[in-house]
Design a protein around this motif. Structure first.
Motif, PDB file in Angstrom:
ATOM      1  N   TYR A 100     -14.593 -46.171 -22.782  1.00 47.79           N
ATOM      2  CA  TYR A 100     -13.496 -46.859 -22.087  1.00 47.79           C
ATOM      3  C   TYR A 100     -14.070 -47.846 -21.074  1.00 47.79           C
ATOM      4  O   TYR A 100     -13.629 -48.988 -20.963  1.00 47.79           O
ATOM      5  CB  TYR A 100     -12.586 -45.874 -21.331  1.00 47.79           C
ATOM      6  N   GLY A 115      -0.726 -46.175 -26.962  1.00 48.85           N
ATOM      7  CA  GLY A 115      -1.603 -46.318 -28.115  1.00 48.85           C
ATOM      8  C   GLY A 115      -2.973 -45.747 -27.836  1.00 48.85           C
ATOM      9  O   GLY A 115      -3.233 -45.211 -26.750  1.00 48.85           O
ATOM     10  N   ASP A 116      -3.846 -45.847 -28.809  1.00 49.86           N
ATOM     11  CA  ASP A 116      -5.221 -45.362 -28.668  1.00 49.86           C
ATOM     12  C   ASP A 116      -5.961 -46.271 -27.696  1.00 49.86           C
ATOM     13  O   ASP A 116      -6.117 -47.469 -27.940  1.00 49.86           O
ATOM     14  CB  ASP A 116      -5.894 -45.372 -30.046  1.00 49.86           C
ATOM     15  N   THR A 117      -6.433 -45.675 -26.619  1.00 46.90           N
ATOM     16  CA  THR A 117      -7.115 -46.439 -25.568  1.00 46.90           C
ATOM     17  C   THR A 117      -8.228 -47.321 -26.117  1.00 46.90           C
ATOM     18  O   THR A 117      -8.411 -48.455 -25.681  1.00 46.90           O
ATOM     19  CB  THR A 117      -7.714 -45.461 -24.543  1.00 46.90           C
ATOM     20  N   PHE A 134      -7.836 -46.139 -13.784  1.00 47.24           N
ATOM     21  CA  PHE A 134      -7.812 -44.683 -13.699  1.00 47.24           C
ATOM     22  C   PHE A 134      -8.089 -44.142 -15.092  1.00 47.24           C
ATOM     23  O   PHE A 134      -7.349 -44.441 -16.032  1.00 47.24           O
ATOM     24  CB  PHE A 134      -6.436 -44.216 -13.201  1.00 47.24           C
ATOM     25  N   ASP A 190      -8.403 -40.971 -17.528  1.00 47.32           N
ATOM     26  CA  ASP A 190      -8.006 -39.556 -17.609  1.00 47.32           C
ATOM     27  C   ASP A 190      -7.587 -39.201 -19.030  1.00 47.32           C
ATOM     28  O   ASP A 190      -6.570 -38.561 -19.237  1.00 47.32           O
ATOM     29  CB  ASP A 190      -6.858 -39.282 -16.620  1.00 47.32           C
ATOM     30  N   ALA A 191      -8.353 -39.643 -20.017  1.00 48.25           N
ATOM     31  CA  ALA A 191      -8.013 -39.287 -21.404  1.00 48.25           C
ATOM     32  C   ALA A 191      -9.116 -38.386 -21.958  1.00 48.25           C
ATOM     33  O   ALA A 191      -9.519 -37.431 -21.292  1.00 48.25           O
ATOM     34  CB  ALA A 191      -7.800 -40.552 -22.228  1.00 48.25           C
ATOM     35  N   GLU A 192      -9.596 -38.687 -23.150  1.00 45.98           N
ATOM     36  CA  GLU A 192     -10.617 -37.847 -23.796  1.00 45.98           C
ATOM     37  C   GLU A 192     -11.931 -37.938 -23.012  1.00 45.98           C
ATOM     38  O   GLU A 192     -12.500 -39.027 -22.866  1.00 45.98           O
ATOM     39  CB  GLU A 192     -10.793 -38.313 -25.252  1.00 45.98           C
ATOM     40  N   LYS A 193     -12.390 -36.807 -22.532  1.00 46.84           N
ATOM     41  CA  LYS A 193     -13.544 -36.801 -21.605  1.00 46.84           C
ATOM     42  C   LYS A 193     -14.816 -37.370 -22.237  1.00 46.84           C
ATOM     43  O   LYS A 193     -15.609 -38.020 -21.565  1.00 46.84           O
ATOM     44  CB  LYS A 193     -13.806 -35.381 -21.078  1.00 46.84           C
ATOM     45  N   GLU A 253     -15.022 -39.752 -24.192  1.00 49.52           N
ATOM     46  CA  GLU A 253     -14.884 -41.197 -24.456  1.00 49.52           C
ATOM     47  C   GLU A 253     -14.905 -42.037 -23.180  1.00 49.52           C
ATOM     48  O   GLU A 253     -14.754 -43.262 -23.253  1.00 49.52           O
ATOM     49  CB  GLU A 253     -13.582 -41.473 -25.226  1.00 49.52           C
TER      50      GLU A 253
HETATM   51  C1  LIG Z   1      -5.546 -35.029 -18.995  1.00 50.43           C
HETATM   52  S1  LIG Z   1      -4.281 -35.750 -19.971  1.00 50.43           S
HETATM   53  C2  LIG Z   1      -3.685 -37.078 -19.017  1.00 50.43           C
HETATM   54  C3  LIG Z   1      -2.720 -36.688 -17.980  1.00 50.43           C
HETATM   55  C4  LIG Z   1      -2.077 -37.836 -17.248  1.00 50.43           C
HETATM   56  N1  LIG Z   1      -3.061 -38.670 -16.570  1.00 50.43           N
HETATM   57  C5  LIG Z   1      -1.117 -37.277 -16.267  1.00 50.43           C
HETATM   58  O1  LIG Z   1      -1.430 -37.195 -15.068  1.00 50.43           O
HETATM   59  O2  LIG Z   1      -0.041 -36.866 -16.690  1.00 50.43           O
HETATM   60  C6  LIG Z   1      -5.199 -36.584 -21.193  1.00 50.43           C
HETATM   61  C7  LIG Z   1      -4.321 -37.311 -22.191  1.00 50.43           C
HETATM   62  O3  LIG Z   1      -5.096 -38.321 -22.831  1.00 50.43           O
HETATM   63  C8  LIG Z   1      -4.671 -38.407 -24.167  1.00 50.43           C
HETATM   64  N2  LIG Z   1      -5.751 -39.078 -24.925  1.00 50.43           N
HETATM   65  C9  LIG Z   1      -6.936 -38.585 -25.317  1.00 50.43           C
HETATM   66  N3  LIG Z   1      -7.662 -39.529 -25.950  1.00 50.43           N
HETATM   67  C10 LIG Z   1      -6.908 -40.665 -25.951  1.00 50.43           C
HETATM   68  C11 LIG Z   1      -7.098 -41.970 -26.467  1.00 50.43           C
HETATM   69  N4  LIG Z   1      -8.236 -42.328 -27.100  1.00 50.43           N
HETATM   70  N5  LIG Z   1      -6.115 -42.881 -26.276  1.00 50.43           N
HETATM   71  C12 LIG Z   1      -4.965 -42.526 -25.632  1.00 50.43           C
HETATM   72  N6  LIG Z   1      -4.727 -41.308 -25.124  1.00 50.43           N
HETATM   73  C13 LIG Z   1      -5.688 -40.384 -25.292  1.00 50.43           C
HETATM   74  C14 LIG Z   1      -4.391 -36.967 -24.573  1.00 50.43           C
HETATM   75  O4  LIG Z   1      -3.514 -36.916 -25.649  1.00 50.43           O
HETATM   76  C15 LIG Z   1      -3.750 -36.420 -23.282  1.00 50.43           C
HETATM   77  O5  LIG Z   1      -2.363 -36.580 -23.326  1.00 50.43           O
END
Ligand SMILES: C[S@@+](CC[C@H](N)C(=O)[O-])C[C@H]1O[C@@H](n2cnc3c(N)ncnc32)[C@H](O)[C@@H]1O
Length: 105
Positions: free
Chosen positions: A48, A20-22, A37, A39-42, A44
């Motif tokens: 987080y 879901g949406d973080t 950890f 690693d999603a939307e930079k 945001e």
């Molecule tokens: C850099 S990738 C993550 C890769 C993952 N850590 C891996 O090693 O496979 C970033 C991911 O975060 C997701 N993302 C971005 N914003 C998000 C949010 N608010 N909630 C959930 N996922 C999000 C994107 O769709 C993308 O798939």
């Protein structure tokens, strides 16, 4: 993919996958966390962390990925963990990018 990898590792009882949406999921999480950890939307990352902060305890570690290549998109996050006196934080270069490792004080 994570579900498949976890199944192959044969550790399903120890892992819970929540999708879901973080920004909506973090407030629903119960309990305290030793490690996060990010690693999603930079742009945001700071949101987080602020949402999770009350669920982190002294010594909890936060690892923020892409803190080199995307540093310009997470200046609020990096400024906070480095200068707020709430964390001990260090950038670790990994190849052409890096991670910001922060320990909650
Ligand atoms: C850099 S990738 C993550 C890769 C993952 N850590 C891996 O090693 O496979 C970033 C991911 O975060 C997701 N993302 C971005 N914003 C998000 C949010 N608010 N909630 C959930 N996922 C999000 C994107 O769709 C993308 O798939």
């Amino acid at each position: 993919m994570a579900e498949q990898n976890i199944a192959r590792a044969n550790i399903p009882p120890k892992v819970t996958i929540i999708t879901g949406d973080t920004l909506k999921v973090i407030p629903t999480l119960q309990g305290m966390f030793d490690f996060a950890f990010i690693d999603a939307e930079k742009t945001e990352y700071f949101q987080y962390l602020k949402l999770a902060e009350g669920k982190l305890q002294k010594g909890s570690v936060i690892l923020a990925d892409n803190a080199g290549a995307f540093a310009d998109q997470m200046t609020d996050y990096l400024d906070y963990v480095r200068n707020s006196d709430k964390y001990r934080s260090r950038y670790v270069k990994v190849g052409n990018d890096g991670v910001e490792i922060s320990v909650k004080l």
